[in-house]
Design a protein around this motif. Structure first.
Motif, mmCIF file in Angstrom:
data_model
loop_
_atom_site.group_PDB
_atom_site.id
_atom_site.type_symbol
_atom_site.label_atom_id
_atom_site.label_comp_id
_atom_site.label_asym_id
_atom_site.label_seq_id
_atom_site.Cartn_x
_atom_site.Cartn_y
_atom_site.Cartn_z
ATOM 1 N N CYS A 173 0.828 -1.205 0.000
ATOM 2 C CA CYS A 173 0.000 0.000 0.000
ATOM 3 C C CYS A 173 0.865 1.259 0.000
ATOM 4 N N ASP A 199 -2.175 -5.115 8.526
ATOM 5 C CA ASP A 199 -3.607 -5.093 8.827
ATOM 6 C C ASP A 199 -4.390 -4.584 7.624
ATOM 7 N N THR A 200 -5.460 -5.270 7.269
ATOM 8 C CA THR A 200 -6.350 -4.791 6.208
ATOM 9 C C THR A 200 -7.784 -4.791 6.713
ATOM 10 N N ARG A 201 -8.610 -4.059 6.035
ATOM 11 C CA ARG A 201 -10.061 -4.102 6.209
ATOM 12 C C ARG A 201 -10.624 -4.513 4.852
ATOM 13 N N SER A 202 -11.852 -5.000 4.867
ATOM 14 C CA SER A 202 -12.419 -5.419 3.586
ATOM 15 C C SER A 202 -13.883 -5.022 3.471
ATOM 16 N N PHE A 203 -14.304 -4.930 2.231
ATOM 17 C CA PHE A 203 -15.697 -4.714 1.874
ATOM 18 C C PHE A 203 -15.975 -5.637 0.713
ATOM 19 N N HIS A 238 -9.922 -5.849 -0.261
ATOM 20 C CA HIS A 238 -9.124 -5.455 0.904
ATOM 21 C C HIS A 238 -8.366 -4.158 0.655
ATOM 22 N N CYS A 294 -5.938 -0.895 2.915
ATOM 23 C CA CYS A 294 -5.200 -0.514 4.115
ATOM 24 C C CYS A 294 -6.046 0.476 4.910
ATOM 25 N N PRO A 295 -6.284 0.212 6.205
ATOM 26 C CA PRO A 295 -7.104 1.128 7.000
ATOM 27 C C PRO A 295 -6.390 2.445 7.329
ATOM 28 N N THR A 296 -5.085 2.487 7.155
ATOM 29 C CA THR A 296 -4.332 3.706 7.449
ATOM 30 C C THR A 296 -4.335 4.670 6.265
ATOM 31 N N SER A 325 -6.335 0.485 -1.978
ATOM 32 C CA SER A 325 -6.906 -0.796 -2.372
ATOM 33 C C SER A 325 -5.741 -1.693 -2.766
#
Length: 126
Positions: A10, A58-62, A66, A68-70, A74
């Motif tokens: 990312c 760390d990742t978040r997803s929708f 996925h 990066c939350p920071t 994408s």
């Protein structure tokens, strides 16, 4: 025999990806979901078996996509046992060359043709 290795991550460096071996396929998508997800008129990805991809950070997803939350980058998507690595996140994105396009019915008319591509109106046949 040399094993192919592709690395990326990312924008902030918090998420890193290492893919080994060759991807199953490499393509470009013009569908509306990919456009909205990437904020671009198309996107390119290499599809790897998930077992060939290592992801750290760390990742978040929708819906399997996925980021990066920071920094919000994408980075990859998971679809069953397939990991879609976004070519733009790779350290050497030009090392993997797409050879097909899907959802060409959504392709912008001002976008020049990519030579040598197999074209599919919608999703490609398996």
């Amino acid at each position: 025999m040399t094993v192919s290795r592709h690395e990326g991550g990312c924008l902030c460096g918090g998420v890193r990806i290492t893919a080994t071996g060759q991807p199953d396929r490499i393509g470009i998508c013009h569908c509306l979901d990919c456009r909205k997800h990437h904020g671009a008129v198309f996107y390119a990805a290499a599809m790897y078996p998930a077992a060939q991809v290592q992801i750290t950070g760390d990742t978040r997803s929708f819906r399997g996509r996925h980021f990066c939350p920071t920094c919000g980058s994408s980075v990859f998507a998971m679809d069953g046992d397939t990991c879609e690595l976004h070519l733009g996140t790779l350290d050497t994105p030009g090392a993997l060359v797409p050879d097909y396009e899907v959802w060409t019915i959504r392709r912008e008319p001002w976008l020049p043709a990519f030579p040598g591509m197999a074209l599919h109106d919608r999703d490609a046949e398996s």
